[in-house]
Design an enzyme around this catalytic site. Structure first.
Site, PDB file in Angstrom:
ATOM      1  N   ASP A  67      43.730  32.636  36.723  1.00 49.99           N
ATOM      2  CA  ASP A  67      44.740  32.131  37.450  1.00 49.99           C
ATOM      3  C   ASP A  67      46.142  32.640  36.942  1.00 49.99           C
ATOM      4  OD1 ASP A  67      45.737  30.380  39.729  1.00 49.99           O
ATOM      5  OD2 ASP A  67      46.673  29.500  38.191  1.00 49.99           O
TER       6      ASP A  67
ATOM      7  N   LYS B 121      48.821  35.369  38.812  1.00 47.35           N
ATOM      8  CA  LYS B 121      50.025  35.282  38.998  1.00 47.35           C
ATOM      9  C   LYS B 121      50.899  36.513  38.376  1.00 47.35           C
ATOM     10  CE  LYS B 121      49.720  30.112  39.091  1.00 47.35           C
ATOM     11  NZ  LYS B 121      50.006  28.987  38.446  1.00 47.35           N
TER      12      LYS B 121
END
Length: 816
Positions: free
Chosen positions: A679, A683
């Site tokens: 994750d 980003k």
């Protein structure tokens, strides 16, 4: 004096007739002199035409339908008139049906139904209704007199659509009223020729009857009583939030009527217009409402658009060719060819180059019109001066109506902008020389969306409606809906924005409600839904609804709806999502989403993909838009990992702090989705791409914080048990950093084309050293920020904070 007219819907059954009688009683009580025109009872005229066709085709069921019709009229008599006063009216109604039965039997035998006979059959509807209503009023001691309009209104013999001889008719009416003082109950729709043969004045002719009597008697006002509150800004069956217009001119009313506003029959206004008699449209079921006044134009009244109307189904014919340029008489020959075939042209448009002409006709005339034009211009087509005549079906025409439109700045711009913004293509456009009407041809499939879009833009410009379609009411989704519910009053009153949650779906069920799902009870409604979730069907339904100003909100954490994003954008629906998967998939897909959004003039917003509600992505976009160039990106891009690494400095085990973060809602339901670094890397990838670089996720080096033994745990509880085994190793890393006067930090870094995410030891002068809580932080080093990076810091985790960012994205789109 006033002339009142009540349509079929006002006298649909005995209760409605009683309501009408109460309305009339007030006029009589106030000593207002009135005459009242009535249509047949609701549906009767259609039934009479149907019975005539059945008899013509020797279908004996006409007798059954006729008996049912007779029974209906006697039931109304029995409910309206006391037994002691029924004898006279019963005899009359029995005689009418006896005569009608004999007429239909003759048609059945000879199998011939002329327009003359059809008119006579249709006339029974008004004769029956007015006879019964007159007797019912007399039974209530309201003195009335039945008036058969055929004795006074004289026409030619154009059966079905007879033309009135006004001189004779006006004289007849004037003379009759000299000797009749009672309230007249007048049959609408019907008339007779010079030989006293029954004629009709076309469907909707009861309005015409009222106007003829009003004009002959120079009345103060003509009142048309129907089932809506006057003339509305648009058709309420197609458009939400319509409202009544206080007043329109005769010309505006005729334009609206021509283009589908069925409140009033267009010829109605001609006699009234000539005598400058006001017409008022009122609602039988809300008699206290004053309705819409139709009157002569008032010079001191400034322009405003009065209404939007439509013809739902038209055919467009296009004629073009170099041989048309500068040639006189082309348009005249074109219209003459159609007139010779009795084909009416709905609208016509020609470019100033004279190279092409397009015109709209009703679909039933499309093929015949094409043949007529091709025959008229057969020689020009043979020589190549005119190309093939093209015919396009499944279209609608919308009319925007208002006086002096051509001299009012901004109307055309507002119309075209609002349609274009919602992906509605205009096939043709025209404005009449009257300056009252702008006509726009669009695809029929887009009609309802276009009408709602224009209505919002032109009439509700102070209040904008945004339609929301949401999937994933989990942590973030639930918080978003709570936030929307909390601020809905503020949005309405302060921002003039109306947000409707049209649909909602979780992993099991879905619901749709075009009037808006109640934000206070959405959980109950979704739980009680019997419709199982089908993502493809869900998206298809959204597209089929084709609602204006639509936003799809994906608050899921899965890939379920990602494959549909392009279809959604191509359907002119904007997307807001905190889901990072789409933006961190292949670069090709990343670019395609932006291309689709730009091409369709919609938005794809995802500011919460990095830093929740922090203005990280928007700031980076601004830097790039201003010509700056990114040299280095550093960041703590996970509120979860920020909290874990900041908390562990204060003591406690690694596994314990991870568990605490989960309980506070800082992690995903399964913390492994945070600890594996994927994750975090997604980003970073999004920021790299937003800086203008073509980059793939596989190019980012990721340090996974999950011990090998915990990665394949079958449950979250089992994962936490296995995670304890890494506590000692993590503590050793922490001790090592502390001895060196440093601090552990999980950092995303991009520089010189190299990207990685992982644990770093940072010194006290590093901008991330004093990070606390679950804050996110990003440092952009650019050409303009070369000595000191631009730093953005703030809360970057939590469902409520992320929901705030989603809410902000929705507002940005709504305000666009």
């Amino acid at each position: 004096m006033k002339v009142l007219k009540f349509g079929g819907s006002s006298v649909g059954d005995f209760k409605r007739i009683e309501n009408v009688i109460e309305i009339l009683k007030e006029y009589i009580k106030n000593e207002e002199k009135i005459s009242v025109v009535f249509s047949a009872f609701q549906g009767v005229t259609d039934t009479l035409f149907e019975i005539g066709d059945l008899a013509l085709n020797r279908d004996e069921t006409y007798l059954t339908k006729l008996s049912e019709l007779e029974k209906r009229h006697f039931e109304i008599i029995n409910n309206l008139i006391p037994v002691s006063k029924r004898k006279k009216i019963n005899l009359k109604i029995e005689y009418c049906f006896k005569e009608l039965r004999e007429l239909l039997h003759g048609i059945f035998l000879i199998r011939e139904l002329s327009k003359r006979s059809s008119d006579y059959i249709a006339s029974f509807g008004e004769v029956l209704s007015c006879s019964i209503i007159s007797e019912a009023m007399n039974a209530k001691r309201l003195s009335t007199e039945y008036l058969d309009a055929r004795t006074l209104i004289k026409t030619d013999s154009s059966f079905g659509n007879a033309k009135v001889d006004f001189d004779v008719t006006y004289e007849n009416i004037y003379s009759y009223y000299k000797t009749h003082d009672k309230t007249q109950i007048i049959t609408g729709f019907i008339s007779s020729d010079k030989d006293n043969v029954t004629t009709t004045m076309g469907r909707g002719g009861s309005d015409y009857t009222a106007s003829i009597f009003g004009s002959a008697l120079d009345v103060e006002e003509i009142e048309i009583w129907t089932d809506v509150n006057g003339i509305l800004t648009a058709d309420p069956r197609k458009v939400k939030n319509t409202f009544s217009i206080k007043a329109v001119t005769y010309e505006e009313a005729m334009e609206l009527s021509h283009f589908g506003a069925k409140v009033i029959h267009p010829p109605t206004m001609i006699p009234a217009l000539k005598k400058k008699i006001r017409i008022r449209i009122r609602n039988t079921f809300e008699p206290s409402f004053k309705g819409t006044l139709i009157l002569e134009r008032q010079q001191n009244v400034s322009f405003n658009i009065k209404g939007i109307s439509s013809i739902d189904d038209i055919t467009l014919l296009k004629i073009s060719g170099g041989g048309m340029i500068g040639v006189a008489g082309i348009a005249s020959r074109l219209l003459s060819a159609l007139a010779n075939k009795s084909i009416s042209v709905v609208m016509i448009s020609q470019g100033s180059s004279e190279h092409s002409i397009c015109l709209a006709v009703l679909p039933e005339h499309g093929t015949e019109a094409k043949k007529a034009i091709e025959n008229e211009f057969r020689y020009e087509m043979r020589d190549g001066d005119i190309r093939e005549v093209t015919l396009q079906n499944n279209l609608s025409v919308i009319a925007v109506v208002g006086d002096d439109m051509i001299n009012t700045t901004g109307v055309f711009g507002k119309v075209f902008h609002s349609l274009g913004q919602n992906g509605i293509n205009i096939q043709a456009v025209a404005q009449g020389s009257s300056e009252l009407n702008m006509s726009i041809v669009i695809l029929k499939s887009q009609l309802e969306k276009a009408l709602n879009t224009l209505h919002d833009s032109l009439f509700l410009s102070k209040v904008k409606t945004t339609n929301l379609f949401m999937v994933g009411p989990g942590l973030v989704g639930n918080s978003f809906l709570e936030l929307l519910n909390e601020r809905i009053k503020y949005l309405n009153e302060e921002l003039n924005s109306d947000f409707k949650l049209v649909s909602l779906a979780n992993s099991k069920k879905m619901i749709f409600d075009t009037s808006g799902i109640d934000l206070a009870s959405w959980k109950k409604n979704l739980l009680g839904s019997k419709t199982k979730i089908n993502p493809a069907k869900y998206i298809e339904t959204i597209k089929e609804l084709n609602m204006p100003n639509s936003i799809f909100i994906d608050c899921t954490a899965s890939e379920t709806y990602i494959p549909f994003y392009n279809d959604i954008l191509n359907a002119n629906i904007s997307i807001v999502t905190p889901n990072k998967i789409a933006n961190s998939s292949s670069y090709k897909e990343f670019k395609q989403l932006r291309t689709s959004a730009k091409y369709n003039d919609v938005h794809f917003r995802y500011s919460t993909n990095v830093g929740a509600a922090l203005p990280i992505i928007s700031t980076l976009n601004d830097l790039i838009a201003n010509g700056d160039e990114v040299i280095k990106i550093e960041g703590v891009l996970s509120g979860t990992l920020s909290y874990i690494f900041n908390s562990i400095q204060e003591g406690g085990s690694f596994s314990g702090i991870v568990k605490d973060a989960r309980e506070k809602g800082f992690t995903e339901p399964d913390p492994r989705d945070d600890l594996n670094g994927l994750d975090f890397a997604r980003k970073l990838l999004i920021l790299i791409r937003e800086s203008g670089k073509e980059f793939e996720l596989k190019n980012i080096k990721i340090e996974n914080l999950i011990p090998a033994g915990a990665r394949k745990a079958k449950s979250v509880d089992e994962f936490f048990e296995n995670l304890k085994n890494s506590d000692e190793d993590f503590q050793n890393k922490l001790d090592k950093a502390e001895k060196a006067g440093k601090k552990l930090c999980y950092i995303a870094r991009y520089e010189n084309g190299v990207a990685k995410v992982g644990i770093e030891e940072i010194e006290s002068d590093h901008p991330f050293y004093n990070l606390s809580g679950n804050d996110n932080i990003v440092a952009f080093t650019t050409k303009n920020y070369i000595e000191k990076p631009l730093i953005i810091r703030g809360a970057g985790a939590g469902a409520r904070f992320t929901a705030t960012g989603v809410f902000a994205d929705v507002l940005r789109i709504s305000n666009y």
